[in-house]
Every structure is written in C-alpha cells, then in structure tokens.
Write an enzyme that holds these catalytic residues in place. Structure first.
Site, PDB file in Angstrom:
ATOM      1  N   ASP A  78       2.614  71.640  39.478  1.00 23.18           N
ATOM      2  CA  ASP A  78       1.811  72.511  40.240  1.00 23.18           C
ATOM      3  C   ASP A  78       2.212  73.892  40.263  1.00 23.18           C
ATOM      4  O   ASP A  78       1.013  74.811  40.393  1.00 23.18           O
ATOM      5  CB  ASP A  78       2.125  71.949  41.984  1.00 23.18           C
ATOM      6  CG  ASP A  78       1.454  72.980  42.833  1.00 23.18           C
ATOM      7  OD1 ASP A  78       0.121  72.982  42.806  1.00 23.18           O
ATOM      8  OD2 ASP A  78       2.048  73.767  43.809  1.00 23.18           O
ATOM      9  N   SER A 126      -2.549  70.040  44.956  1.00 17.11           N
ATOM     10  CA  SER A 126      -1.402  71.133  44.774  1.00 17.11           C
ATOM     11  C   SER A 126      -0.462  70.905  45.955  1.00 17.11           C
ATOM     12  O   SER A 126       0.608  70.919  46.018  1.00 17.11           O
ATOM     13  CB  SER A 126      -2.097  72.393  44.875  1.00 17.11           C
ATOM     14  OG  SER A 126      -1.127  73.225  45.085  1.00 17.11           O
ATOM     15  N   HIS A 169       2.894  70.956  57.733  1.00 16.36           N
ATOM     16  CA  HIS A 169       2.335  71.813  56.477  1.00 16.36           C
ATOM     17  C   HIS A 169       1.186  72.751  57.034  1.00 16.36           C
ATOM     18  O   HIS A 169       0.115  72.206  57.769  1.00 16.36           O
ATOM     19  CB  HIS A 169       1.852  71.236  55.320  1.00 16.36           C
ATOM     20  CG  HIS A 169       1.428  72.142  54.358  1.00 16.36           C
ATOM     21  ND1 HIS A 169       2.337  72.889  53.550  1.00 16.36           N
ATOM     22  CD2 HIS A 169       0.004  72.673  53.936  1.00 16.36           C
ATOM     23  CE1 HIS A 169       1.416  73.815  52.572  1.00 16.36           C
ATOM     24  NE2 HIS A 169       0.250  73.624  53.295  1.00 16.36           N
ATOM     25  N   ARG A 214      -4.430  78.842  37.837  1.00 18.01           N
ATOM     26  CA  ARG A 214      -5.528  78.688  38.772  1.00 18.01           C
ATOM     27  C   ARG A 214      -5.801  80.166  39.379  1.00 18.01           C
ATOM     28  O   ARG A 214      -7.092  80.679  39.621  1.00 18.01           O
ATOM     29  CB  ARG A 214      -5.820  77.766  39.754  1.00 18.01           C
ATOM     30  CG  ARG A 214      -5.800  76.247  39.364  1.00 18.01           C
ATOM     31  CD  ARG A 214      -5.266  75.011  40.467  1.00 18.01           C
ATOM     32  NE  ARG A 214      -6.012  75.396  41.735  1.00 18.01           N
ATOM     33  CZ  ARG A 214      -5.484  75.118  42.967  1.00 18.01           C
ATOM     34  NH1 ARG A 214      -4.389  74.746  42.978  1.00 18.01           N
ATOM     35  NH2 ARG A 214      -6.233  75.346  43.920  1.00 18.01           N
ATOM     36  N   LYS A 218       3.623  68.572  46.486  1.00 19.24           N
ATOM     37  CA  LYS A 218       5.026  69.162  46.955  1.00 19.24           C
ATOM     38  C   LYS A 218       5.374  68.348  48.239  1.00 19.24           C
ATOM     39  O   LYS A 218       6.450  68.069  48.084  1.00 19.24           O
ATOM     40  CB  LYS A 218       4.570  70.611  47.288  1.00 19.24           C
ATOM     41  CG  LYS A 218       4.370  71.599  46.102  1.00 19.24           C
ATOM     42  CD  LYS A 218       3.928  72.706  46.378  1.00 19.24           C
ATOM     43  CE  LYS A 218       2.608  72.911  46.843  1.00 19.24           C
ATOM     44  NZ  LYS A 218       2.064  74.287  46.513  1.00 19.24           N
TER      45      LYS A 218
END
Ligand code: URA
Length: 438
Positions: A161, A183, A82, A168, A187
């Site tokens: 999320d 967040s 990620h 947000r 995922k």
C-alpha cells in the site's frame, strides 16, 4: 503472469481473477513489476472500477504484502476506529483510551500528516518525550499494559500500500473507491483488531466532499471488512466545520485532555461535538466487540469518561510511550499570547469553513507540505465560538498561534476571518452523524 495481458483485460472492464490480482501485487511488492505498469493498472481501476471480489482480492493481497498482527494472546476483545480524516479530528486521542477503559484492547497504528494539519502521531509527538515510532514488539507491550497505544505505522504493515499510494498520489489515481478501500482495509486488517469502526468524514473539509461519495465509501469499507471476517460499522459524519475548537497539534492534544478530564481547560467551554462523536464511535466499538446493546455501550462510555478512567488510560499510555504531561503543560504555558480575530458585525456564527481554518493552521506552521518538513507543535487556531453562537462586533472569534513564524500571522488572520461567517439570522443546527452503515 503477463502483466500487459492483465492490463488489457482491466482496460476493457473485464474481471480479473483473485489469484491474478494477488500475483500482480506480490510481484509489484518484490520490485518485479515496474511503476509504469502499476500506474496503468491503477488508472484502469479508476476508470473501470472493480467487482467486490476483485476489491477483496486486492485488499488481501496488499495486507499479505507485509506482517499481520494477531492479538490472540490478549485476553480482551479487540477493536479499532479509522477516520478518513478531517480538520480538528483529535477523536482517536479520546476514543482509544475510552474504549480501552470499557474493556477493549485497542491496537491502533496511526500516521503522520502530509498536508494542511498534522496526523495523530504528530499530535502525540507534541507531548515532550512521546515516542510514536515504537517497534512492533514494544507496541504490543504497551497495548497489553494499558489497552491502547497510538503508534505510527511501521514499514512492516502493508508495504504494497505504501508503494502503491505514493504512485497513485502522483498519477491522479487516488479517487477510486476500490483503491481507497483496499488501501485503508489492507492496513486495518493487518493490524488485527476483530472489530472495525469507520468514521467516514463528509464535507468541504474532508476527502469525500459529497454525501453519495461518502456513503459509497462507507458501504464498501463495511462490506470489505465483513468479507474479511471482521465485525464492522461505518458512520458518515459531518466535516464542513472543524471538530471541536482547536486545529493544531499541541492545541488539539490539550483539547483532548480537557475532554478526557471532563474539564473545559483554557477554552471557554467543552467541545460538545468532540464529546458526542467520541462517545458514539467508542460505543459502536464496545457494542460490536463485546456484543452489548448499543444503548448500554453508550452509557458505559459516558460513565468511563465521567469517572476519569479514560483519562487514566490516556495518561498511562503517554507514560509508557516516554511522554511527559507535566512538561507538555509547561510548554503550553510558555507560548506567546495569540493574535485575535474579531467579529466585524453583530449576528450569529452561521458557518465555520473547515478548509479555510485548516489553511490558516497550515500558514501558522501546523502542517507539512513535504514528508521532510518540520511541524511547529505549538502552531494553530483556537476557535472561541461555535456554530450558531450570537456574537457582537469586535468580539474575539479565534486565537492564532505561530510562535515560530509570526510573519505568517497576517495571512492566517485573513483566512480565519474569511472562514467564520457571521449572519443576521440564527442558522439551523448541524447534525453530526449523517448516516450509519451496518
Ligand atoms: N487513505 C488511505 O489510507 N488510502 C487511500 O487511498 C485514501 C485515504
């Protein structure tokens, strides 16, 4: 659960119990807690922070708001990478097939971009026919067939999320480490890979601008992933300058293909930073997932890049997603000649401002301001020079592509000129990996 009482306690900086956080998120997902109360919760977390136990509870509650995938039926160790996102970051296009070629299953749900440049899904969709929006069932079939799939995240994964992030975004509550960790991790945990490697970008072109901020996020991501039972490592990497030579969707796909094929393609030379960082991040995935010494994993990744097997995986993945690489090449060949940005003086390329290059790419049509905006896949910037290069006055420094909005070329050219600083002294080399958090 009386939400107001939870808000009172969080506002006073007191710790909430995991089951209270879990109940709050579940009720919010069902629509039983209004946005104004959840926004107040997010603001209280921004101001007062969360303990590790609270962050883990928020993460698992958001993960469990939707489906969680299991890869137990895949006879391979699984890993994913990620990135927190940077300019010219096309690394997923190289890393996922490379890690697959090294014997991993790489389930990787990805996103479309909102902002200056496209996301991984936008990049892949610049290949004619490529369908990024697969159903979860088809996505699983592609991963089983070729080891990897770049598919856009579906609404079944961590819907809490999606709802909370939108809130947000408009309430000034994005920059909070516990909220960011929950967040991202909710995922990634729902996607089910056993190993997670985080590329936390740091610098002017990144979400985390400073080293301490980036290091704090890296530590929290690794702690959270390990707390949830995954193997994990994070690299804090430089993002003051763009990665590689290209910023723009089709341009970046072409650059990734050149790296996978071991060629420099239309560019003057191969993007050494893309190769180096792709190998390093893929090697971290392989080392952790296959429990192999890191040096051996690096050597394996280099070998799989050099022998064409990573390229074969990429081409197979594109075919399984309906993409047509021959048509992609034809589209590129049709793009009108670019506008050039040239050096004003002799000297050395001292810095290339990632943020300004991204703004130039946006002006040219490579990004979107709103989710409904269309992206021009052919738009973008190709740099012709890298950090430290010696240049002479009048030498081309960058090419700008804007087939659909040539009227934006002048403003993009100004931004690109400002982005590339030429100075009389050769600059120091730039390290790519700033810190490793294990
Ligand atoms: N990326 C995410 O997915 N979530 C955040 O909160 C910030 C960056």
């Amino acid at each position: 659960m009386i939400v107001k009482l939870l808000l009172d306690r969080k506002r006073e900086g007191r710790e909430l119990a995991p089951d209270e956080i879990y109940a709050l998120v579940a009720a919010y997902t069902r629509g039983e807690v209004p946005d104004y109360q959840m926004a107040a919760f997010a603001m209280a977390v921004c101001c007062k922070g969360m303990t590790d136990a609270e962050t883990l509870a928020l993460t698992t509650a958001m993960r469990d708001s939707g489906d969680s995938l299991s890869w137990d039926d895949l006879p391979l160790p699984t890993a994913d990478k990620h990135s927190t996102g940077g300019v010219g970051d096309k690394l997923s296009l190289v890393i996922q097939p490379l890690a697959a070629a090294c014997g991993l299953g790489v389930p990787s749900l990805t996103g479309r971009g909102l902002g200056l440049t496209g996301g991984t899904a936008d990049k892949m969709e610049s290949i004619p026919g490529y369908v990024a929006g697969l159903s979860l069932a088809d996505y699983r079939k592609v991963v089983a067939a070729c080891g990897c799939s770049l598919t856009v995240q579906t609404g079944e994964i961590a819907p809490a999320d999606k709802k909370l992030y939108a809130l947000r975004d408009v309430t000034g509550t994005v920059p909070s480490i516990p909220l960011i960790v929950a967040s991202i991790l909710s995922k990634k945990l729902a996607e089910g890979a056993g190993t997670l490697v985080f590329d936390v970008k740091c610098g002017a072109g990144a979400f985390m601008k400073t080293r301490p901020e980036a290091a704090a996020l890296a530590k929290a991501l690794v702690a959270g992933a390990k707390g949830a039972g995954r193997k994990a490592v994070a690299l804090v990497t430089a993002m003051d300058e763009p990665l590689g030579f290209t910023v723009g969707n089709a341009l970046e796909v072409q650059e990734a293909i050149d790296v996978l094929k071991g060629e420099s393609g239309q560019a003057a030379r191969s993007p050494g930073d893309v190769v180096e960082l792709s190998v390093e991040l893929a090697a971290r995935m392989v080392a952790l997932a296959r429990e192999m010494p890191l040096d051996e994993a690096r050597a394996l990744c280099r070998a799989r890049l050099a022998d064409g097997s990573a390229w074969t995986r990429f081409a197979e993945m594109v075919r399984l997603h309906g993409g047509d690489l021959a048509a992609f090449q034809k589209e590129l060949d049709k793009v009108p000649p670019p506008r050039l940005v040239v050096a004003a003086a002799n000297g050395f390329v001292a810095a290339i401002d990632a943020q300004k290059v991204a703004q130039a790419a946006f002006e040219l049509g490579a990004g979107r301001a709103q989710a409904t905006d269309a992206i021009d896949p052919a738009a973008g910037v190709r740099l012709l020079v890298a950090h430290g290069d010696k240049v002479s006055a009048g030498q081309p420094l960058a090419e700008l592509y804007a087939p659909a909005r040539p009227e934006r070329l002048a403003v993009a050219a100004r931004l690109a000129e400002e982005a590339i600083s030429v100075s009389g002294d050769a600059p120091a080399a730039r390290p790519l990996v700033l810190e490793v958090v294990e």
